[in-house]
Write a protein that holds these residues in place. Structure first.
Motif, PDB file in Angstrom:
ATOM      1  N   ARG A   7       0.823  -1.201   0.000  1.00 44.95           N
ATOM      2  CA  ARG A   7       0.000   0.000   0.000  1.00 44.95           C
ATOM      3  C   ARG A   7       0.863   1.261   0.000  1.00 44.95           C
ATOM      4  O   ARG A   7       0.601   2.214  -0.728  1.00 44.95           O
ATOM      5  CB  ARG A   7      -0.919  -0.026   1.223  1.00 44.95           C
ATOM      6  CG  ARG A   7      -1.923   1.108   1.257  1.00 44.95           C
ATOM      7  CD  ARG A   7      -2.823   1.030   2.480  1.00 44.95           C
ATOM      8  NE  ARG A   7      -3.767  -0.069   2.366  1.00 44.95           N
ATOM      9  CZ  ARG A   7      -3.700  -1.184   3.073  1.00 44.95           C
ATOM     10  NH1 ARG A   7      -2.749  -1.362   3.948  1.00 44.95           N
ATOM     11  NH2 ARG A   7      -4.600  -2.132   2.916  1.00 44.95           N
ATOM     12  N   GLU A   8       1.914   1.268   0.818  1.00 47.53           N
ATOM     13  CA  GLU A   8       2.789   2.438   0.886  1.00 47.53           C
ATOM     14  C   GLU A   8       3.529   2.671  -0.424  1.00 47.53           C
ATOM     15  O   GLU A   8       3.708   3.809  -0.851  1.00 47.53           O
ATOM     16  CB  GLU A   8       3.780   2.295   2.047  1.00 47.53           C
ATOM     17  CG  GLU A   8       3.147   2.350   3.422  1.00 47.53           C
ATOM     18  CD  GLU A   8       2.357   3.635   3.634  1.00 47.53           C
ATOM     19  OE1 GLU A   8       2.874   4.722   3.288  1.00 47.53           O
ATOM     20  OE2 GLU A   8       1.223   3.557   4.148  1.00 47.53           O
ATOM     21  N   ALA A   9       3.959   1.588  -1.067  1.00 44.79           N
ATOM     22  CA  ALA A   9       4.655   1.727  -2.352  1.00 44.79           C
ATOM     23  C   ALA A   9       3.720   2.302  -3.408  1.00 44.79           C
ATOM     24  O   ALA A   9       4.118   3.140  -4.230  1.00 44.79           O
ATOM     25  CB  ALA A   9       5.208   0.367  -2.796  1.00 44.79           C
ATOM     26  N   LEU A  10       2.455   1.872  -3.400  1.00 43.52           N
ATOM     27  CA  LEU A  10       1.485   2.393  -4.356  1.00 43.52           C
ATOM     28  C   LEU A  10       1.203   3.873  -4.102  1.00 43.52           C
ATOM     29  O   LEU A  10       1.071   4.669  -5.040  1.00 43.52           O
ATOM     30  CB  LEU A  10       0.188   1.587  -4.268  1.00 43.52           C
ATOM     31  CG  LEU A  10       0.229   0.193  -4.883  1.00 43.52           C
ATOM     32  CD1 LEU A  10      -1.028  -0.586  -4.516  1.00 43.52           C
ATOM     33  CD2 LEU A  10       0.377   0.257  -6.399  1.00 43.52           C
ATOM     34  N   LYS A  11       1.114   4.260  -2.828  1.00 40.22           N
ATOM     35  CA  LYS A  11       0.884   5.671  -2.510  1.00 40.22           C
ATOM     36  C   LYS A  11       2.058   6.533  -2.963  1.00 40.22           C
ATOM     37  O   LYS A  11       1.862   7.615  -3.537  1.00 40.22           O
ATOM     38  CB  LYS A  11       0.654   5.820  -1.007  1.00 40.22           C
ATOM     39  CG  LYS A  11      -0.711   5.340  -0.566  1.00 40.22           C
ATOM     40  CD  LYS A  11      -0.815   5.119   0.933  1.00 40.22           C
ATOM     41  CE  LYS A  11      -0.572   6.366   1.726  1.00 40.22           C
ATOM     42  NZ  LYS A  11      -0.828   6.166   3.172  1.00 40.22           N
ATOM     43  N   ASP A  12       3.274   6.056  -2.745  1.00 37.91           N
ATOM     44  CA  ASP A  12       4.456   6.803  -3.203  1.00 37.91           C
ATOM     45  C   ASP A  12       4.437   6.944  -4.725  1.00 37.91           C
ATOM     46  O   ASP A  12       4.764   8.012  -5.265  1.00 37.91           O
ATOM     47  CB  ASP A  12       5.737   6.094  -2.758  1.00 37.91           C
ATOM     48  CG  ASP A  12       5.974   6.201  -1.262  1.00 37.91           C
ATOM     49  OD1 ASP A  12       5.344   7.065  -0.615  1.00 37.91           O
ATOM     50  OD2 ASP A  12       6.781   5.412  -0.724  1.00 37.91           O
ATOM     51  N   LEU A  63      -4.588   0.902  -5.858  1.00 35.48           N
ATOM     52  CA  LEU A  63      -4.723   1.292  -4.454  1.00 35.48           C
ATOM     53  C   LEU A  63      -6.134   1.000  -3.950  1.00 35.48           C
ATOM     54  O   LEU A  63      -6.320   0.525  -2.817  1.00 35.48           O
ATOM     55  CB  LEU A  63      -4.389   2.780  -4.315  1.00 35.48           C
ATOM     56  CG  LEU A  63      -3.969   3.311  -2.942  1.00 35.48           C
ATOM     57  CD1 LEU A  63      -2.891   2.440  -2.301  1.00 35.48           C
ATOM     58  CD2 LEU A  63      -3.478   4.743  -3.059  1.00 35.48           C
ATOM     59  N   GLU A  64      -7.132   1.260  -4.771  1.00 36.44           N
ATOM     60  CA  GLU A  64      -8.518   0.956  -4.395  1.00 36.44           C
ATOM     61  C   GLU A  64      -8.706  -0.538  -4.125  1.00 36.44           C
ATOM     62  O   GLU A  64      -9.502  -0.924  -3.259  1.00 36.44           O
ATOM     63  CB  GLU A  64      -9.464   1.416  -5.506  1.00 36.44           C
ATOM     64  CG  GLU A  64      -9.576   2.931  -5.622  1.00 36.44           C
ATOM     65  CD  GLU A  64     -10.225   3.385  -6.912  1.00 36.44           C
ATOM     66  OE1 GLU A  64     -10.736   4.515  -6.940  1.00 36.44           O
ATOM     67  OE2 GLU A  64     -10.207   2.615  -7.904  1.00 36.44           O
ATOM     68  N   ALA A  65      -7.954  -1.356  -4.848  1.00 33.18           N
ATOM     69  CA  ALA A  65      -8.084  -2.805  -4.683  1.00 33.18           C
ATOM     70  C   ALA A  65      -7.593  -3.290  -3.320  1.00 33.18           C
ATOM     71  O   ALA A  65      -7.969  -4.377  -2.878  1.00 33.18           O
ATOM     72  CB  ALA A  65      -7.327  -3.531  -5.798  1.00 33.18           C
ATOM     73  N   TYR A  89     -11.260   4.825  -1.691  1.00 31.85           N
ATOM     74  CA  TYR A  89     -10.084   4.491  -0.874  1.00 31.85           C
ATOM     75  C   TYR A  89      -9.977   5.519   0.245  1.00 31.85           C
ATOM     76  O   TYR A  89     -10.182   6.718   0.025  1.00 31.85           O
ATOM     77  CB  TYR A  89      -8.785   4.484  -1.690  1.00 31.85           C
ATOM     78  CG  TYR A  89      -7.579   4.153  -0.833  1.00 31.85           C
ATOM     79  CD1 TYR A  89      -7.193   2.832  -0.624  1.00 31.85           C
ATOM     80  CD2 TYR A  89      -6.849   5.154  -0.180  1.00 31.85           C
ATOM     81  CE1 TYR A  89      -6.121   2.512   0.200  1.00 31.85           C
ATOM     82  CE2 TYR A  89      -5.785   4.843   0.641  1.00 31.85           C
ATOM     83  CZ  TYR A  89      -5.421   3.514   0.824  1.00 31.85           C
ATOM     84  OH  TYR A  89      -4.368   3.210   1.646  1.00 31.85           O
ATOM     85  N   LEU A  90      -9.630   5.040   1.459  1.00 36.32           N
ATOM     86  CA  LEU A  90      -9.502   5.946   2.589  1.00 36.32           C
ATOM     87  C   LEU A  90      -8.491   5.399   3.584  1.00 36.32           C
ATOM     88  O   LEU A  90      -8.539   4.224   3.947  1.00 36.32           O
ATOM     89  CB  LEU A  90     -10.857   6.117   3.287  1.00 36.32           C
ATOM     90  CG  LEU A  90     -10.886   6.990   4.551  1.00 36.32           C
ATOM     91  CD1 LEU A  90     -10.573   8.446   4.214  1.00 36.32           C
ATOM     92  CD2 LEU A  90     -12.240   6.873   5.246  1.00 36.32           C
ATOM     93  N   ASP A  91      -7.549   6.255   3.998  1.00 39.39           N
ATOM     94  CA  ASP A  91      -6.720   5.976   5.162  1.00 39.39           C
ATOM     95  C   ASP A  91      -6.445   7.300   5.855  1.00 39.39           C
ATOM     96  O   ASP A  91      -7.080   8.312   5.543  1.00 39.39           O
ATOM     97  CB  ASP A  91      -5.443   5.191   4.809  1.00 39.39           C
ATOM     98  CG  ASP A  91      -4.462   5.964   3.926  1.00 39.39           C
ATOM     99  OD1 ASP A  91      -4.511   7.215   3.903  1.00 39.39           O
ATOM    100  OD2 ASP A  91      -3.627   5.317   3.259  1.00 39.39           O
ATOM    101  N   GLU A  92      -5.520   7.321   6.805  1.00 37.78           N
ATOM    102  CA  GLU A  92      -5.281   8.536   7.576  1.00 37.78           C
ATOM    103  C   GLU A  92      -4.573   9.617   6.767  1.00 37.78           C
ATOM    104  O   GLU A  92      -4.499  10.776   7.200  1.00 37.78           O
ATOM    105  CB  GLU A  92      -4.453   8.225   8.833  1.00 37.78           C
ATOM    106  CG  GLU A  92      -3.028   7.774   8.575  1.00 37.78           C
ATOM    107  CD  GLU A  92      -2.938   6.317   8.122  1.00 37.78           C
ATOM    108  OE1 GLU A  92      -1.851   5.902   7.678  1.00 37.78           O
ATOM    109  OE2 GLU A  92      -3.968   5.610   8.218  1.00 37.78           O
ATOM    110  N   GLU A  93      -4.083   9.293   5.576  1.00 39.27           N
ATOM    111  CA  GLU A  93      -3.307  10.245   4.780  1.00 39.27           C
ATOM    112  C   GLU A  93      -3.946  10.627   3.463  1.00 39.27           C
ATOM    113  O   GLU A  93      -3.828  11.768   3.010  1.00 39.27           O
ATOM    114  CB  GLU A  93      -1.912   9.669   4.514  1.00 39.27           C
ATOM    115  CG  GLU A  93      -0.990  10.580   3.750  1.00 39.27           C
ATOM    116  CD  GLU A  93       0.354   9.934   3.436  1.00 39.27           C
ATOM    117  OE1 GLU A  93       1.320  10.679   3.187  1.00 39.27           O
ATOM    118  OE2 GLU A  93       0.434   8.690   3.428  1.00 39.27           O
ATOM    119  N   ILE A  94      -4.611   9.695   2.814  1.00 40.40           N
ATOM    120  CA  ILE A  94      -5.078   9.918   1.444  1.00 40.40           C
ATOM    121  C   ILE A  94      -6.510   9.431   1.276  1.00 40.40           C
ATOM    122  O   ILE A  94      -6.949   8.483   1.930  1.00 40.40           O
ATOM    123  CB  ILE A  94      -4.128   9.222   0.436  1.00 40.40           C
ATOM    124  CG1 ILE A  94      -4.459   9.628  -1.001  1.00 40.40           C
ATOM    125  CG2 ILE A  94      -4.168   7.716   0.590  1.00 40.40           C
ATOM    126  CD1 ILE A  94      -3.454   9.113  -2.012  1.00 40.40           C
TER     127      ILE A  94
END
Length: 248
Positions: free
Chosen positions: A76-81, A111-113, A219-224
């Motif tokens: 997940r972090e790699a996809l966000k980067d 990322l949605e996946a 998609y939802l997390d604490e950052e994006i």
């Protein structure tokens, strides 16, 4: 989700592209010469190449296992980067080419996946002020205008889950604002009903009846946060202030 294979791909021997090429390669491999038996005049027997039928059987066996060998997916972090890197030079999407849009959309779908928040409208992570990083919405980007007449400052969207209120805020040069009520359609999709516009952040104007739409939080997390509108537009936002609340 990627399936782990029962054995690593690296353990498979590399094979030539055809039995004939396998025959040619194996005929070039050198082997230690056996001790010369008496009466052979110093002649040694060359090793026999692998028969074509055996090579075909081996290739068939390897081909059968190929569908079960999967590469591990990106984190997940790699996809966000990767997503942040892709949208950084695109001026919130105003400078995006069709190829850029396709690339950003593909990363967003990956990322949605892996989204772990299945009911975002029940999550406190949704509360606060979000900065718009990227969109395909021409009405927001105002790409039909000369660049100096577009919204050039940051654009924000705030959401209150408890009151189901939303607020869009432009900064330089217009400072326009609009507030809206959110009507849940399911655990991740809302109908948006705009009620008040503020021109230059000061002059209130009642929103027209046509000021409405739908928004799905994919998609939802604490950052994006990633959302998709009913007209097919993509929105990517980053949290900047989780304590902010939309004025009643």
């Amino acid at each position: 989700m990627a399936l782990a294979s029962s054995f690593p791909p690296s353990s498979l021997p590399a094979l030539p592209h055809s039995p004939r090429s396998l025959h040619l390669v194996s005929s070039q491999v050198s082997f230690p010469s056996p001790r010369k038996p008496a009466g052979t005049d110093g002649l040694s027997v060359a090793p026999s190449p692998l028969p074509d039928e055996a090579a075909l059987r081996w290739r068939t066996r390897v081909s059968f296992f190929q569908p079960f060998i999967k590469k591990k997916g990106k984190s997940r972090e790699a996809l966000k980067d990767e997503l942040f890197e892709a949208i950084a030079p695109l001026d919130r999407g105003a400078e995006a080419s069709p190829e850029d849009q396709e690339r950003v959309d593909q990363i967003a779908r990956e990322l949605e996946a892996v989204n772990s928040v299945k009911e975002p409208l029940k999550s406190d992570l949704l509360n606060g002020k979000w900065e718009l990083l990227y969109t395909t919405s021409r009405s927001i980007l105002q790409t039909q205008r000369p660049k100096f007449l577009r919204p050039n400052g940051k654009i924000y969207q705030a959401i209150n889950v408890d009151t189901l209120r939303a607020q869009n805020m432009e900064t330089w040069p217009y400072f326009n604002q609009v507030t809206a009520n959110l009507v849940p359609l399911n655990a991740r999709r809302v109908a948006v009903r705009f009620d008040t516009f503020k021109i230059f952040g000061l002059i209130p104007i009642k929103a027209p009846g046509r000021g409405r739409g739908e928004l799905e939080i994919t998609y939802l997390d604490e950052e994006i946060r990633i959302s998709r509108g009913d007209k097919g537009n993509l929105f990517i936002l980053k949290m900047v202030d989780p304590t902010y609340r939309v004025p009643v």
